[in-house]
Design a protein around this motif. Structure first.
Motif, PDB file in Angstrom:
ATOM      1  N   UNK A 405     -21.309  -5.662 -10.704  1.00 57.78           N
ATOM      2  CA  UNK A 405     -20.984  -4.285 -10.342  1.00 57.78           C
ATOM      3  C   UNK A 405     -21.476  -3.352 -11.437  1.00 57.78           C
ATOM      4  N   UNK A 406     -22.425  -2.491 -11.097  1.00 52.77           N
ATOM      5  CA  UNK A 406     -22.981  -1.544 -12.074  1.00 52.77           C
ATOM      6  C   UNK A 406     -22.428  -0.141 -11.880  1.00 52.77           C
ATOM      7  N   UNK A 407     -21.524   0.055 -10.911  1.00 51.18           N
ATOM      8  CA  UNK A 407     -21.006   1.383 -10.602  1.00 51.18           C
ATOM      9  C   UNK A 407     -19.720   1.649 -11.376  1.00 51.18           C
ATOM     10  N   UNK A 408     -19.596   2.856 -11.898  1.00 55.92           N
ATOM     11  CA  UNK A 408     -18.373   3.263 -12.591  1.00 55.92           C
ATOM     12  C   UNK A 408     -17.304   3.615 -11.563  1.00 55.92           C
ATOM     13  N   UNK A 409     -16.067   3.749 -12.039  1.00 57.99           N
ATOM     14  CA  UNK A 409     -14.971   4.122 -11.140  1.00 57.99           C
ATOM     15  C   UNK A 409     -15.247   5.469 -10.491  1.00 57.99           C
ATOM     16  N   UNK A 410     -15.854   6.407 -11.263  1.00 57.18           N
ATOM     17  CA  UNK A 410     -16.156   7.719 -10.703  1.00 57.18           C
ATOM     18  C   UNK A 410     -17.204   7.614  -9.591  1.00 57.18           C
ATOM     19  N   UNK A 411     -18.205   6.788  -9.785  1.00 55.06           N
ATOM     20  CA  UNK A 411     -19.237   6.613  -8.766  1.00 55.06           C
ATOM     21  C   UNK A 411     -18.666   5.952  -7.511  1.00 55.06           C
ATOM     22  N   UNK A 412     -17.792   4.984  -7.715  1.00 55.61           N
ATOM     23  CA  UNK A 412     -17.158   4.317  -6.574  1.00 55.61           C
ATOM     24  C   UNK A 412     -16.294   5.292  -5.788  1.00 55.61           C
ATOM     25  N   UNK A 413     -15.546   6.111  -6.496  1.00 61.65           N
ATOM     26  CA  UNK A 413     -14.688   7.098  -5.830  1.00 61.65           C
ATOM     27  C   UNK A 413     -15.523   8.094  -5.034  1.00 61.65           C
ATOM     28  N   UNK A 414     -16.628   8.524  -5.622  1.00 63.84           N
ATOM     29  CA  UNK A 414     -17.510   9.463  -4.933  1.00 63.84           C
ATOM     30  C   UNK A 414     -18.093   8.844  -3.664  1.00 63.84           C
ATOM     31  N   UNK A 415     -18.463   7.581  -3.748  1.00 64.07           N
ATOM     32  CA  UNK A 415     -19.022   6.890  -2.580  1.00 64.07           C
ATOM     33  C   UNK A 415     -17.991   6.782  -1.465  1.00 64.07           C
ATOM     34  N   UNK A 416     -16.761   6.470  -1.828  1.00 63.78           N
ATOM     35  CA  UNK A 416     -15.712   6.349  -0.815  1.00 63.78           C
ATOM     36  C   UNK A 416     -15.432   7.701  -0.165  1.00 63.78           C
ATOM     37  N   UNK A 417     -15.397   8.748  -0.961  1.00 63.14           N
ATOM     38  CA  UNK A 417     -15.142  10.087  -0.423  1.00 63.14           C
ATOM     39  C   UNK A 417     -16.241  10.521   0.530  1.00 63.14           C
ATOM     40  N   UNK A 418     -17.463  10.112   0.240  1.00 58.13           N
ATOM     41  CA  UNK A 418     -18.591  10.463   1.098  1.00 58.13           C
ATOM     42  C   UNK A 418     -18.422   9.874   2.505  1.00 58.13           C
ATOM     43  N   UNK A 419     -17.737   8.735   2.599  1.00 60.08           N
ATOM     44  CA  UNK A 419     -17.547   8.065   3.889  1.00 60.08           C
ATOM     45  C   UNK A 419     -16.110   8.186   4.405  1.00 60.08           C
ATOM     46  N   UNK A 420     -15.331   9.078   3.822  1.00 62.33           N
ATOM     47  CA  UNK A 420     -13.915   9.169   4.186  1.00 62.33           C
ATOM     48  C   UNK A 420     -13.712   9.461   5.674  1.00 62.33           C
ATOM     49  N   UNK A 421     -14.632  10.238   6.276  1.00 61.27           N
ATOM     50  CA  UNK A 421     -14.487  10.598   7.689  1.00 61.27           C
ATOM     51  C   UNK A 421     -14.601   9.379   8.616  1.00 61.27           C
ATOM     52  N   UNK A 422     -15.126   8.272   8.087  1.00 64.42           N
ATOM     53  CA  UNK A 422     -15.344   7.080   8.902  1.00 64.42           C
ATOM     54  C   UNK A 422     -14.046   6.281   9.092  1.00 64.42           C
ATOM     55  N   UNK A 423     -13.065   6.481   8.201  1.00 68.97           N
ATOM     56  CA  UNK A 423     -11.886   5.614   8.206  1.00 68.97           C
ATOM     57  C   UNK A 423     -11.174   5.617   9.549  1.00 68.97           C
ATOM     58  N   UNK A 424     -10.953   6.797  10.124  1.00 66.77           N
ATOM     59  CA  UNK A 424     -10.247   6.831  11.404  1.00 66.77           C
ATOM     60  C   UNK A 424     -11.152   6.359  12.545  1.00 66.77           C
ATOM     61  N   UNK A 425     -12.461   6.542  12.399  1.00 63.83           N
ATOM     62  CA  UNK A 425     -13.377   6.010  13.400  1.00 63.83           C
ATOM     63  C   UNK A 425     -13.288   4.484  13.447  1.00 63.83           C
ATOM     64  N   UNK A 426     -13.194   3.868  12.271  1.00 64.20           N
ATOM     65  CA  UNK A 426     -13.043   2.413  12.204  1.00 64.20           C
ATOM     66  C   UNK A 426     -11.784   1.990  12.940  1.00 64.20           C
ATOM     67  N   UNK A 427     -10.696   2.714  12.714  1.00 63.90           N
ATOM     68  CA  UNK A 427      -9.427   2.395  13.368  1.00 63.90           C
ATOM     69  C   UNK A 427      -9.535   2.542  14.883  1.00 63.90           C
ATOM     70  N   UNK A 428     -10.300   3.513  15.340  1.00 61.02           N
ATOM     71  CA  UNK A 428     -10.453   3.737  16.782  1.00 61.02           C
ATOM     72  C   UNK A 428     -11.238   2.616  17.447  1.00 61.02           C
ATOM     73  N   UNK A 429     -12.239   2.115  16.761  1.00 63.92           N
ATOM     74  CA  UNK A 429     -13.156   1.172  17.399  1.00 63.92           C
ATOM     75  C   UNK A 429     -12.777  -0.282  17.174  1.00 63.92           C
ATOM     76  N   UNK A 430     -12.120  -0.542  16.059  1.00 64.31           N
ATOM     77  CA  UNK A 430     -11.879  -1.929  15.680  1.00 64.31           C
ATOM     78  C   UNK A 430     -10.403  -2.258  15.687  1.00 64.31           C
TER      79      UNK A 430
END
Length: 469
Positions: A405-430
């Protein structure tokens, strides 16, 4: 609707929606799976909360304003499944005899969690009652493992038991456990059964036949290499002395369940069959007319073998083990949506940071027709403590895949926030499962036929701080 017509209707429904059924949660973000749904479905599904989504497959009222194709899909999914009803079998769990010493009872329970004790006690009582009704005293336990069920049947109910397993570590453990129980019984002057208990190590072949079952049941000891071997028929005089037996299996994994069913149908000495299957995602699927049905766990039905559709281990066979009626009552169900979300975003991390690994993984999956994830590419299950937070989940997951893992905690948090809108979509489909990773880690619905779950296990992992640094 008669079973044959219902089965045909189910196959037609599955063929129509195969593209949806075989979608992989792992690729939700990288393949933009949400966009594959009809756009008119998006808003109705996104408007549902977690509790409503858990009720959607079973009891949630379907609004009349929803799109007709969405309503049709849900109505068919609810109406078509084969009716599964608990058999009206009355079994009185027999109490231990008054002279049974407590140390012997404890020895038989040793190594089992509360859920396992409940399963073994309930199934053993049913097996013993069935054996009495059939007038037999012999039980053949397939996939016996450490012998928990076999030993209860033998020491508590006095049945003659042959415990069969393929793994040397299991048969060795079963033998040692049995010796320990015997010592406890002798030490405390317990009455030992007059019958025998045998432990047999055998490779149980997909085309297990009558002669191989005879070899397992025969009181005359055979060389180990003969047991379960296709070329080792029992002599005619041996079959006359072979006892009739009840064939049983508790948590017969994958193809073992269908193998035991087929053996029961072939063997006239099999008086009854009691089988609780599990891990349907490990079934071998017959994919062509030329492939021998005897070598496959699915389908058993000749009519289904004529159908075009074939399930995959990473898709529909995983879903087949779901107990949808339990989702709304299981307090962990909602949290599984987040676990699926994390795994989907992890795939985006792999695509960004480790594209060569992902390319090799996808090639391996294609080579295996999406029926198996090779161990070197399988994440399996991240320890629960580390899976609760994104910034500890990613390093732990990458480590399990042998990646850095070469990503810092800040980079990981930023990546998750970028995809935050997907979380409820995942719940709807899966929909939920006991694990959100690869198929190797899923404990499937067959294990819940006998249900009593008390989770008092201690977590052995204490690595959270390691991944915070």
């Amino acid at each position: 609707m008669e079973p044959a017509r219902r089965a045909e209707a189910i196959v037609r429904f599955i063929e129509e929606w195969e593209w949806l059924i075989e979608l992989s949660a792992v690729n939700f973000v990288t393949d933009q799976l949400w966009d594959l749904l009809p756009s008119a479905w998006h808003q109705p599904l996104l408007a549902l909360g977690t509790e409503q989504l858990l009720q959607l497959p079973t009891v949630l009222p379907i609004p009349g304003a929803w799109p007709d194709d969405l309503k049709g899909f849900l109505n068919s999914a609810r109406e078509l499944p084969l009716v599964s009803k608990q058999a009206a079998v009355t079994v009185t769990e027999e109490t231990w005899s008054e002279d049974t010493p407590e140390p012997l009872k404890k020895a038989l329970k040793r190594g089992m969690c509360d859920k396992k004790v409940h399963e073994v006690d309930a199934l053993a009582s049913l097996i013993a009652a069935t054996a009495r009704r059939c007038g037999v005293n012999h039980v053949l336990d397939f996939g016996a493992g450490q012998g928990y069920l076999s030993q209860v049947l033998h020491y508590r109910f006095g049945l003659q038991v042959t415990a069969v397993d393929n793994q040397p570590v299991q048969t060795s453990g079963c033998t040692k456990r049995n010796e320990t129980i015997q010592k406890v019984a002798v030490k405390h002057n317990a009455t030992l059964p007059s019958s025998q208990m045998r432990v047999v190590q055998s490779h149980i072949q997909a085309d297990l036949n009558e002669q191989q079952v005879y070899a397992m049941l025969s009181s005359r000891k055979r060389p180990r290499e003969e047991v379960g071997h296709k070329e080792a028929p029992a002599a005619a005089e041996d079959t006359l002395s072979v006892p009739r037996a009840v064939l049983v299996g508790l948590h017969t994994c994958g193809d073992l369940g269908p193998t035991v069913i087929k053996a029961f149908l072939r063997c006239e000495h099999a008086a009854a069959l009691l089988n609780v299957g599990c891990c349907y995602n490990f079934l071998t699927v017959c994919n062509s007319d030329t492939q021998g049905a005897a070598d496959c766990g699915y389908p058993l039905s000749e009519r289904l073998r004529e159908a075009r559709y074939r399930p995959t281990r990473t898709g529909s066979l995983m879903l087949a083990g779901q107990a949808v009626h339990r989702w709304r009552s299981n307090p962990k169900s909602g949290s599984m949506f987040k676990a699926h979300f994390y795994r989907a975003v992890l795939q985006a991390v792999l695509k960004q940071e480790h594209p060569e690994f992902l390319r090799k993984r996808e090639e391996a999956l294609r080579a295996l027709d999406n029926n198996y994830v090779p161990p070197e590419f399988s994440l399996k299950k991240v320890p629960a403590k580390l899976a609760k937070e994104w910034c500890t989940y990613v390093p732990a997951a990458l480590e399990r895949l042998g990646l850095e893992n070469a990503l810092t905690a800040e980079q990981l948090t930023s990546l998750l926030e970028r995809h935050a809108h997907v979380e409820h979509q995942v719940a709807c489909l899966l929909y939920t499962s006991d694990a959100a990773d690869e198929e190797d880690s899923v404990d499937l619905g067959g294990r819940r036929i006998i249900k009593k779950k008390k989770n008092n296990r201690t977590n052995r992992y204490n690595k959270r701080e390691k991944y915070r640094r």
